[in-house]
Structure formats: structure tokens, C-alpha cells
Design a protein around this motif. Sequence first.
Motif, short mmCIF file in Angstrom:
data_model
loop_
_atom_site.label_atom_id
_atom_site.label_comp_id
_atom_site.label_asym_id
_atom_site.label_seq_id
_atom_site.Cartn_x
_atom_site.Cartn_y
_atom_site.Cartn_z
N THR A 1 0.81 -1.21 0.00
CA THR A 1 0.00 0.00 0.00
C THR A 1 0.85 1.27 0.00
O THR A 1 0.31 2.37 -0.01
N SER A 2 2.16 1.10 0.00
CA SER A 2 3.09 2.22 -0.07
C SER A 2 4.28 1.80 -0.94
O SER A 2 4.27 0.73 -1.54
N ASP A 3 5.31 2.65 -1.00
CA ASP A 3 6.52 2.28 -1.73
C ASP A 3 7.16 1.06 -1.07
O ASP A 3 7.11 0.90 0.15
N PHE A 4 7.79 0.20 -1.87
CA PHE A 4 8.59 -0.88 -1.29
C PHE A 4 9.78 -1.18 -2.20
O PHE A 4 9.74 -0.86 -3.40
N LEU B 1 9.51 0.14 -6.05
CA LEU B 1 8.20 0.24 -6.70
C LEU B 1 7.46 1.38 -6.00
O LEU B 1 7.20 1.31 -4.79
N VAL B 2 7.16 2.44 -6.74
CA VAL B 2 6.67 3.69 -6.16
C VAL B 2 5.16 3.81 -6.33
O VAL B 2 4.64 3.75 -7.44
N LYS B 3 4.47 4.00 -5.21
CA LYS B 3 3.01 4.13 -5.24
C LYS B 3 2.59 5.43 -5.91
O LYS B 3 3.15 6.49 -5.65
N GLY B 4 1.58 5.33 -6.76
CA GLY B 4 0.99 6.50 -7.40
C GLY B 4 -0.40 6.75 -6.85
O GLY B 4 -0.76 6.30 -5.76
#
Length: 272
Positions: free
Chosen positions: A83-86, A173-176
Motif C-alpha cells: 500500500t506504499s513504496d517498497f 516500486l513507487v506508489k501512485g
Amino acid sequence: MGWWPSVTVQLLLLLCNVALSRAALNIIWSVNAGGERHTDSSGIKYNKDTAAVGEASDYGRTMTIFRVPQQDQILYQTERYHTSDFSYNIPLKDDGDYVLVLKFSEVWFNAAHQKVFNVQLNGEDVVEQLDIYKEVGRGVAHDEIIPFKVKSKKLIVNGKKSDIVGKSVSLTLVKGYHDNPKLNAAYVAKAAVDEIPTLPPLDTPEEEDELEDEEDGEPLQKPPKPDDKIRKHTSGPKVQNPYAVSDSTSYIIPIFAAVAAFVPLLYCLCKI
């Protein structure tokens, strides 16, 4: 039995090509995100995903993934999302040319613009606004291939340089704004980009410029494309054009004009 030697030779050539590709590709790091260890059809070995962040999912195993052989399906069926960046850490210690291969498939959404995210390597954007469904649709394999270089503790990708701190770089992997970022599988090879196995092209209908008549060879009219502005059915009853004048109207108007002119003349005659 004449076919047997031919088949044997082709099989041997195929095995030799696979063996050569396996020996040539130097895999530095790999992961089958959300899944177990696996060896794909090109001989690339993927490590088990041991990340503690986010969620591992094998929901994709409920469907067939198109564009890849059976042996490679699992790489696109399991995934890790958050649900966020990882991030994953990739060990890099030697100078040279490298290639990052990211593997994706959309197994949940049925439309574009539902899951969109970025991917960064060592803090630099290498994939922007990735919409897997928009790229290939649902249940179809999609790879992103990113060549980069390491030189004197610098990572160079897309013409940008960044410092390598320690002995590894981060794959993030960046959340948008649209749902959660995800990864199905990935690896880094110390190789040239043309050494990397690629997916076959997507199947698309072939468009022909002319259709030939089977009898006399004369060109037939090309059927309209789907995007041509031709509609077979209207969206409702046809509306009469208010500016169109019918043939009967064109005759009636002069008759009315003649009658209107004759009435005053008749009146004058009667007065005489």
C-alpha cells in the motif's frame, strides 16, 4: 522414417541454443516476487521472495497467462504488492554493463487507469506511469527491460548518474494515485541488452492494403477500419433535416404565388 533425422537435428540445435544462452547470461540478482524458487524456459534461476514488506499473492494462479510458455507462467502469476513504496536491494560491486528485467501481468483489474505506478533504480525513475492493463491487457505477460552501466561507484541509467552507496542499489516500486505498486518477478544480468531473452510480440490482426479477388485477381474494396467514421446504426430515430426542401414543396410555392397575383387582377376586372 525420413522425418526422424530432421527432427533429431532440430532438437539438438534447440538444446545447444538453450545451453549457450544459459552459459552466456550472468545473473547477478533475481527474485520470483511473492513466490518460490523457479527456473524459467531460458534457464534463468529466480530466487524465493523473502521480503518482509507488503503482501505476497498468488491470485494470478487462477488464470492462464498469455504470451509465455507453461514453464514461465508462475513468474507472472505470483506477485508482491504494498500500500506504499517498497524496495529490493540489488548487490552491485563491479563496473560494467548491466540489464534490469522487470516482469509484470495484470491479474485483477479489467480496465486501464486502475493501477498506475513508477519504478526507480537507485532513486532514478526508470519506468514512469506504468499501466500494465493499458500496455497489454489482463492476464498477459509484460516485461520492462532497462539497460544501465556501473562505473567508478556511479550508476548510469537513461543518461543520469547517481552515487552507489555501499555495495548495493535499491529497486523501488513507487506508489501512485491509482492503487498499489506491484512486482511479479525481476532479475539483473551483467550483459548487453541484446543478450536478454524477450517476449514474443503481441498477436494483432494483420492489415492488408488490398484484398485480391480469388477468380480474376482484381483488387476489391478495402473494408472500413474500426476507427473509420462509418456508423451502421443510428443511436435513435432519424430526425428530418429542417433545411431540406421536398420536391412537392418546390411545386406548391409557385402555384400559391400565381393565385395571390391573380386575385387582385380579377377584382379589378369585376369593377370595370
